[in-house]
Enzyme design. Structure first.
Site, short mmCIF file in Angstrom:
data_model
loop_
_atom_site.label_atom_id
_atom_site.label_comp_id
_atom_site.label_asym_id
_atom_site.label_seq_id
_atom_site.Cartn_x
_atom_site.Cartn_y
_atom_site.Cartn_z
N ASP A 191 -14.30 -3.08 28.43
CA ASP A 191 -12.87 -3.32 29.11
C ASP A 191 -12.46 -2.15 29.81
OD1 ASP A 191 -13.29 -5.78 27.72
OD2 ASP A 191 -11.53 -5.59 26.52
N ASP B 199 -11.91 -8.15 29.77
CA ASP B 199 -11.09 -9.04 29.20
C ASP B 199 -10.41 -9.92 30.44
OD1 ASP B 199 -9.94 -9.70 26.62
OD2 ASP B 199 -8.15 -8.51 27.28
N HIS C 17 -8.22 -13.53 30.89
CA HIS C 17 -7.19 -14.32 30.13
C HIS C 17 -6.68 -15.33 31.44
CE1 HIS C 17 -7.48 -12.24 26.59
NE2 HIS C 17 -6.89 -11.42 26.79
N HIS D 22 -1.87 -17.40 28.01
CA HIS D 22 -2.88 -17.27 26.87
C HIS D 22 -2.28 -17.27 25.58
CE1 HIS D 22 -6.31 -15.07 24.60
NE2 HIS D 22 -6.97 -15.91 25.09
N HIS E 250 -1.46 -9.69 29.72
CA HIS E 250 -2.11 -8.63 30.39
C HIS E 250 -3.64 -9.32 30.97
CE1 HIS E 250 -3.76 -9.23 26.25
NE2 HIS E 250 -4.83 -8.89 26.75
N LYS F 189 -14.43 -12.30 28.78
CA LYS F 189 -14.20 -12.86 27.51
C LYS F 189 -12.73 -13.13 27.42
CE LYS F 189 -13.91 -7.96 25.50
NZ LYS F 189 -12.55 -8.11 25.19
N CYS G 144 -11.48 -3.93 20.44
CA CYS G 144 -12.45 -4.51 21.24
C CYS G 144 -13.77 -3.90 20.94
CB CYS G 144 -12.10 -4.66 22.46
SG CYS G 144 -10.97 -5.91 22.84
ZN LIG Z 1 -6.73 -9.34 25.87
#
Ligand SMILES: [Zn+2]
Length: 212
Positions: free
Chosen positions: A17, A55, A57, A61, A90, A115, A160
């Protein structure tokens, strides 16, 4: 200083990330997050295999505090799968904040794992979503490619990176966290909790001089 490790064909560096939103100026900035980038670039040159995670989304989310009236970022809610920290919006798919840092320079990376793309479940780990059951596919990918030892670097150490280390260990990989190539967010002492968790797993925590 960490004992020197020899890096071989079965080793993979997973860079977690390293995205604009997790760096200063981003929507969920990790203090000093940008400082890992030059080190991560140099580390990646030492590894025969590199995987990046991102990351990623959808808007609205579940992990976004803005979706829970009356709740604020960094509070914890109980989701269907257990406790879930709420974050500022984010890493929305396709947004500039979700892009990798422009100074992240790892053209040899062989795979990008995205993810957190299911609206109703968050995913800290590179291996499983936050229900600890829904796989991202990374375990299968690494096994099929014969990659048995996972080195981790990136953001954030206490979320993470930590959960990726725990899941990799659970799935039978040897795991090594390169601590100076990570930075933490530190919500309610989460960095200390991450250190304890990694120590309990017998996951090796090293500094980058062990591999460079
Ligand atoms: Zn996130």
């Amino acid at each position: 200083m960490s004992k020197k490790l020899s890096i071989g064909e079965g080793d993979v560096l997973v860079v977690v990330d390293v995205q604009n939103d997790f760096c200063p100026g981003g929507l969920l900035a990790v203090p000093g997050g940008d400082a890992v980038v030059p080190l991560v670039n140099r580390l990646a040159e030492q590894f025969p295999h590199v995987v990046l995670t991102q990351d990623w989304h959808p808007p609205g989310h579940l992990s976004f505090a803005s979706m829970h009236p009356g709740r604020r970022p960094y509070e914890t809610i109980t989701a269907s799968y257990g406790p879930q920290v709420l974050w500022p919006d984010h890493c929305v798919q396709g947004s500039p904040g979700a892009a990798f840092r422009s100074d992240l320079d790892i053209p040899r990376a062989e795979l990008i794992i995205r993810k957190g793309f299911r609206r109703e479940i968050d995913s800290y780990s590179a291996f499983y979503e936050n229900d600890h059951a829904t796989p991202t596919g990374l375990t299968g990918y690494l096994r099929q490619r014969g990659l048995a030892r996972v080195f981790l670097a990136g953001l954030a150490l206490d979320f993470c990176v930590r959960y990726s280390a725990e899941d990799a260990h659970r799935d039978g990989f040897a795991v090594i966290v390169i601590e100076d190539a990570c930075r933490g967010i530190d919500v309610d002492d989460s960095v200390t909790a991450a250190r304890h968790s990694l120590a309990a797993l017998e996951t090796a925590v090293v500094t980058s001089d062990a591999v460079m």
